[in-house]
Design an enzyme around this catalytic site. Structure first.
Site, PDB file in Angstrom:
ATOM      1  CG  HIS A 107     -33.487 -22.172 -43.710  1.00 23.38           C
ATOM      2  ND1 HIS A 107     -33.849 -23.491 -43.879  1.00 23.38           N
ATOM      3  CD2 HIS A 107     -34.108 -21.484 -44.706  1.00 23.38           C
ATOM      4  CE1 HIS A 107     -34.642 -23.598 -44.940  1.00 23.38           C
ATOM      5  NE2 HIS A 107     -34.826 -22.395 -45.454  1.00 23.38           N
TER       6      HIS A 107
ATOM      7  CE  LYS B  37     -40.757 -25.532 -47.175  1.00 23.75           C
ATOM      8  NZ  LYS B  37     -39.549 -24.752 -46.956  1.00 23.75           N
TER       9      LYS B  37
ATOM     10  CG  HIS C 121     -39.233 -19.551 -45.430  1.00 20.36           C
ATOM     11  ND1 HIS C 121     -39.896 -20.415 -46.269  1.00 20.36           N
ATOM     12  CD2 HIS C 121     -37.957 -19.994 -45.376  1.00 20.36           C
ATOM     13  CE1 HIS C 121     -39.059 -21.341 -46.696  1.00 20.36           C
ATOM     14  NE2 HIS C 121     -37.871 -21.105 -46.169  1.00 20.36           N
TER      15      HIS C 121
ATOM     16  CG  ASP D 271     -35.431 -19.351 -48.080  1.00 13.94           C
ATOM     17  OD1 ASP D 271     -35.250 -20.136 -47.140  1.00 13.94           O
ATOM     18  OD2 ASP D 271     -35.262 -19.679 -49.275  1.00 13.94           O
TER      19      ASP D 271
ATOM     20  CG  HIS E 297     -38.793 -19.889 -51.038  1.00 16.95           C
ATOM     21  ND1 HIS E 297     -39.280 -20.776 -51.972  1.00 16.95           N
ATOM     22  CD2 HIS E 297     -38.293 -20.640 -50.035  1.00 16.95           C
ATOM     23  CE1 HIS E 297     -39.059 -21.998 -51.547  1.00 16.95           C
ATOM     24  NE2 HIS E 297     -38.469 -21.943 -50.370  1.00 16.95           N
TER      25      HIS E 297
ATOM     26  CG  HIS F   5     -38.806 -25.914 -51.796  1.00 20.64           C
ATOM     27  ND1 HIS F   5     -37.754 -25.153 -51.351  1.00 20.64           N
ATOM     28  CD2 HIS F   5     -38.558 -26.157 -53.100  1.00 20.64           C
ATOM     29  CE1 HIS F   5     -36.904 -24.953 -52.343  1.00 20.64           C
ATOM     30  NE2 HIS F   5     -37.366 -25.566 -53.419  1.00 20.64           N
TER      31      HIS F   5
HETATM   32  O1  DOR Z   1     -31.644 -21.307 -50.857  1.00 16.51           O
HETATM   33  C1  DOR Z   1     -32.157 -22.100 -50.078  1.00 16.51           C
HETATM   34  N1  DOR Z   1     -31.543 -22.486 -48.933  1.00 16.51           N
HETATM   35  N2  DOR Z   1     -33.335 -22.614 -50.389  1.00 16.51           N
HETATM   36  C2  DOR Z   1     -33.895 -23.584 -49.672  1.00 16.51           C
HETATM   37  O2  DOR Z   1     -34.934 -24.029 -50.037  1.00 16.51           O
HETATM   38  C3  DOR Z   1     -33.198 -24.155 -48.503  1.00 16.51           C
HETATM   39  C4  DOR Z   1     -32.233 -23.227 -47.949  1.00 16.51           C
HETATM   40  C5  DOR Z   1     -31.268 -23.889 -47.004  1.00 16.51           C
HETATM   41  O3  DOR Z   1     -31.710 -24.617 -46.103  1.00 16.51           O
HETATM   42  O4  DOR Z   1     -30.070 -23.669 -47.152  1.00 16.51           O
HETATM   43 ZN    ZN Z   2     -36.163 -21.977 -46.951  1.00 15.59          ZN
END
Ligand code: DOR
Ligand code: ZN
Length: 356
Positions: free
Chosen positions: A27, A111, A25, A259, A186, A148
């Site tokens: 980003h 997702k 997971h 995450d 998470h 989520h």
């Molecule tokens: O803390 C987070 N940041 N939780 C999420 O679900 C998304 C992520 C983000 O894309 O910044």
């Molecule tokens: Zn995330």
């Protein structure tokens, strides 16, 4: 890998060799942030499940393929890293588009963001019943659902959103789609730990490096601390303790998912700060520190490198990575003038250092 000397414990261990791990997971964002963030993940992990919450979100096969190409272009030449792409579910998503993306190898999973739950989730799902046909198709074709797990009703306290989600949304999904593989992403609560353990073999969960180390007090230590703010928000200490126990238990349905979610410093230090913690630069070191504190370094490899691929039905990686016991101080700030980013563990010293 047999790193731990049973008689001596781990104190005398100076080197940790692990089968190469994956991040289930992460980003990456786009543009300059993608170019900055992706190489950190590609340095430590062989594969990563890449979140689709871009603007606009990744809802089509073409968008998934184009994003995968942008990620590959952001990596150092010759990188063997494989991004595993995900599709962003919306109320209107077409099951045929999802199936096409899965069958031609663009999408590994879908997702589910409840609309409004987190960063760039405005186009997410307003009522999970609306995506029943997609879930049915995913169950039929053997495609994973990544969740989520927070409800968004304003009447639910933010610290209760995950626990309420289990009862209102996840329970019914698992009940109606018993053959659908689901990852509760998470997890942050003892409730989720109990839920995962009580569930059957088709429910897994990722645990971040940061939720193993911070509880909700971290956001308020001596003042407001935006860099400890993420979603789901960190909970009470007893929840963190339950997560540490779960991650280090050797239970095969908990696996590594950072995450890691970079935001420019000024967008976190703002009147309405973004949620997200950027842990990619020292993800493995952070997990290693926690596992060592729990006396469970010998279980790190399974959590980081075996349980994830087994749950996803993918082969284990063949290569290895090495961590050396060598103090490593994290800078207060990373990135560039254009996009300064405060990393997880900023200004702290970690005991392990990733060596490649
Ligand atoms: O803390 C987070 N940041 N939780 C999420 O679900 C998304 C992520 C983000 O894309 O910044
Ligand atoms: Zn995330």
């Amino acid at each position: 890998m047999n790193n731990v000397n049973e008689q001596q414990g781990t104190d005398s261990l100076t080197r940790l060799v692990l089968r190469q791990p994956d991040d289930w997971h992460v980003h990456f964002r786009d543009d300059a942030m993608l170019a900055f963030a992706a190489p950190y993940t590609a340095r430590q992990f062989a594969r990563a499940i890449v979140m689709p919450n871009l603007v606009p979100p990744v809802t089509t096969v073409a968008a998934g393929e184009a994003y995968r190409n942008r990620i590959m272009a952001a990596l150092p030449e010759g990188s063997a890293f494989t991004p595993l792409m995900t599709a962003y579910l919306t109320d209107e998503i077409d099951p045929n588009e999802i199936e096409t993306g899965f069958k031609n190898g663009v999408f590994t999973a879908c997702k589910l963001y409840p609309a409004g739950a987190t960063t760039n989730s405005a186009s997410g799902v307003t009522d999970v019943r609306k995506i029943w046909p997609v879930l049915e198709r995913m169950q039929d074709i053997g495609m994973l659902l990544l969740v989520h797990g927070e409800v968004v009703s304003p009447d639910i306290d933010i610290f209760d959103r995950e626990a309420v989600f289990l009862e209102r949304v996840l329970g019914p999904v698992l009940n109606d789609f018993p053959a659908l593989k689901v990852v509760l992403e998470h997890i942050t609560t003892e409730d989720s730990v109990q839920f995962v353990e009580a569930a059957g073999p088709n429910l897994g969960a990722t645990i971040t490096a940061h939720h193993l180390r911070i509880d909700r007090n971290a956001m308020f230590q001596g003042g407001l601390r935006p860099h400890a703010y993420c979603l789901p928000v960190a909970k009470r200490r007893r929840h963190r303790e339950a997560l540490r126990k779960a991650a280090t238990s050797g239970h095969p349905r908990y696996f590594l998912g950072t995450d890691s979610a970079p935001h420019p410093k000024h967008e976190k230090e703002s009147a309405c700060g973004c949620a997200g913690i950027f842990s990619a630069p020292v993800a493995l070191e952070s997990y290693a520190q926690t596992f060592e504190e729990e006396g469970a370094l010998d279980r790190l490899e399974a959590f980081a490198s075996e349980f994830g691929p087994r749950f996803y039905g993918l082969p284990l990686n063949e290569g290895t990575v090495t961590l050396n016991r060598q103090p490593q101080e994290l800078p207060e700030l990373m990135g560039s003038e254009e996009i300064p980013v405060v990393p997880f563990h900023a200004g702290e010293t970690l005991s392990w250092r990733f060596a490649g």
